[in-house]
Design a protein around this motif. Structure first.
Motif, short mmCIF file in Angstrom:
data_model
loop_
_atom_site.label_atom_id
_atom_site.label_comp_id
_atom_site.label_asym_id
_atom_site.label_seq_id
_atom_site.Cartn_x
_atom_site.Cartn_y
_atom_site.Cartn_z
N VAL A 76 0.77 -1.29 -0.03
CA VAL A 76 0.09 0.01 -0.03
C VAL A 76 1.01 1.28 -0.05
O VAL A 76 0.55 2.35 -0.48
CB VAL A 76 -1.17 0.09 1.42
N ALA A 77 1.85 1.37 0.74
CA ALA A 77 2.88 2.60 1.15
C ALA A 77 3.45 2.85 -0.44
O ALA A 77 3.66 3.75 -0.75
CB ALA A 77 3.88 2.29 1.90
N ALA A 78 3.89 1.59 -0.98
CA ALA A 78 4.55 1.91 -2.58
C ALA A 78 3.58 2.28 -3.41
O ALA A 78 3.88 3.13 -4.34
CB ALA A 78 5.10 0.24 -3.06
N ARG A 79 2.10 2.06 -3.49
CA ARG A 79 1.17 2.55 -4.41
C ARG A 79 0.75 4.00 -3.91
O ARG A 79 0.50 4.69 -5.10
CB ARG A 79 0.00 1.61 -4.40
N ARG A 80 0.77 4.48 -2.84
CA ARG A 80 0.47 5.73 -2.43
C ARG A 80 1.75 6.47 -2.28
O ARG A 80 1.29 7.79 -1.82
CB ARG A 80 -0.41 5.54 -1.36
N GLY A 81 2.81 6.15 -2.44
CA GLY A 81 3.92 6.93 -2.09
C GLY A 81 4.16 7.12 -0.64
O GLY A 81 4.88 8.32 -0.41
N GLY A 82 3.95 6.40 0.39
CA GLY A 82 4.15 6.47 1.68
C GLY A 82 5.43 5.83 2.27
O GLY A 82 6.12 5.46 1.57
N ASP A 83 5.56 6.10 3.34
CA ASP A 83 6.81 5.43 3.96
C ASP A 83 6.38 3.93 4.47
O ASP A 83 5.77 3.59 5.32
CB ASP A 83 6.95 6.13 5.32
N PRO A 84 7.35 2.74 3.98
CA PRO A 84 7.04 1.59 4.27
C PRO A 84 7.60 1.16 5.48
O PRO A 84 7.74 -0.15 5.69
CB PRO A 84 7.38 0.82 3.03
N TRP A 85 8.05 1.99 6.19
CA TRP A 85 9.06 1.55 7.56
C TRP A 85 8.42 0.47 8.62
O TRP A 85 8.93 -0.38 8.60
CB TRP A 85 9.58 2.87 8.16
N TRP A 86 7.05 1.18 8.71
CA TRP A 86 6.40 0.09 9.61
C TRP A 86 6.28 -1.32 9.07
O TRP A 86 6.22 -2.44 9.75
CB TRP A 86 5.13 0.84 10.08
N GLY A 87 5.88 -1.29 7.75
CA GLY A 87 5.66 -2.61 7.11
C GLY A 87 7.09 -3.59 7.25
O GLY A 87 6.89 -4.81 7.54
N PHE A 88 8.04 -2.86 6.77
CA PHE A 88 9.30 -3.82 6.99
C PHE A 88 9.73 -4.33 8.43
O PHE A 88 10.09 -5.31 8.59
CB PHE A 88 10.51 -2.71 6.54
N ALA A 89 9.09 -3.19 9.51
CA ALA A 89 9.31 -3.46 10.92
C ALA A 89 8.47 -4.62 11.35
O ALA A 89 9.13 -5.36 11.97
CB ALA A 89 9.16 -2.35 11.70
N LEU A 90 7.36 -4.84 10.77
CA LEU A 90 6.48 -5.99 11.13
C LEU A 90 7.00 -7.14 10.49
O LEU A 90 7.00 -8.32 11.16
CB LEU A 90 5.06 -5.59 10.53
#
Length: 235
Positions: A84-98
């Motif tokens: 979702v972060a990649a599609r919306r241009g957001g920060d994926p850090w929390w996804g990586f952290a999970l």
């Protein structure tokens, strides 16, 4: 995909260590809480150990399955977060952290060595092939989140960044089970009484609370700040 530059400053690394610590506690607490529900009695728990109530009987495998079920669920939430972060241009850090904090490589290593929750469960049904079935299970559930993390990273130095992101935050946590057994082993074995709430010593609750505060503080310090209008105009 393939545009994320994973941050490797000290604050981000410490935040990942804190997140991995809390994920480990969540894993063990899920074992513990499911044991209280299934066994109709609250057992005992410490930082990385748990013991079901003595009356659990043959229902104990369900409490073993609960911990990894949570860990894999969190990994897949991390996968979705990154997409979702990649599609919306957001920060994926929390996804990586999970994904990182739920230790996919350590789960694979322990399963391959014949241990871990997955190994215990498969050994009950297929003692001869339990190790291989456990390894296949971990691979099947962990590879999609791992592949998503890999694909999200910038191609330059991808291999080194990927390995460091998943290995470095785990190193400070490796001694925890040994320290935990030394400090709380008598409590887990039922040979020592400690002030506790829901079968968890108050000292453990305090430690987890402090780690949570540290994580939130570190993330506030490292959260990306919006660019100023002047900076944006100069881009």
């Amino acid at each position: 995909m393939g545009t994320y530059r994973f941050p490797f400053d000290l604050r981000h690394l410490l935040a990942l260590v804190a997140f991995a610590w809390l994920a480990s506690f969540a894993h063990e607490f899920t074992h513990h809480a499911s044991g209280a529900l299934i066994c109709n009695g609250v057992g005992r728990m410490s930082l990385s150990l748990f013991a079901n109530d003595a009356e659990c009987g043959t229902r104990w495998p369900w409490t073993i399955a609960a911990g990894p079920a949570l860990s894999y669920l969190l990994m897949w939430i991390g996968l979705a977060w990154i997409v979702v972060a990649a599609r919306r241009g957001g920060d994926p850090w929390w996804g990586f952290a999970l994904v990182i904090a739920n230790k996919p490589f350590l789960r694979l290593l322990t399963a391959g060595m014949g241990g871990g929750d997955e190994g215990v469960l498969w050994d009950l049904a297929f003692p001869v092939a339990g190790r291989w079935l456990a390894t296949a299970t971990v691979l099947a559930l962990s590879l999609p989140p791992l592949w998503t993390c890999w694909r999200a990273l910038k191609p330059q130095h991808r291999g080194r960044v990927f390995a460091a992101a998943f290995v470095l935050p785990m190193l400070p946590l490796l001694p925890v089970p040994f320290i935990d057994r030394a400090v709380y082993g008598a409590w887990i074995d039922g040979k020592q009484c400690l002030a506790a709430a829901f079968g968890v010593p108050w000292s453990v609750w305090c430690i987890e609370g402090l780690v949570l505060v540290a994580l939130l503080a570190l993330r506030l310090l490292v959260a990306p700040r919006p660019a100023s209008p002047v900076a944006a105009a100069l881009r």
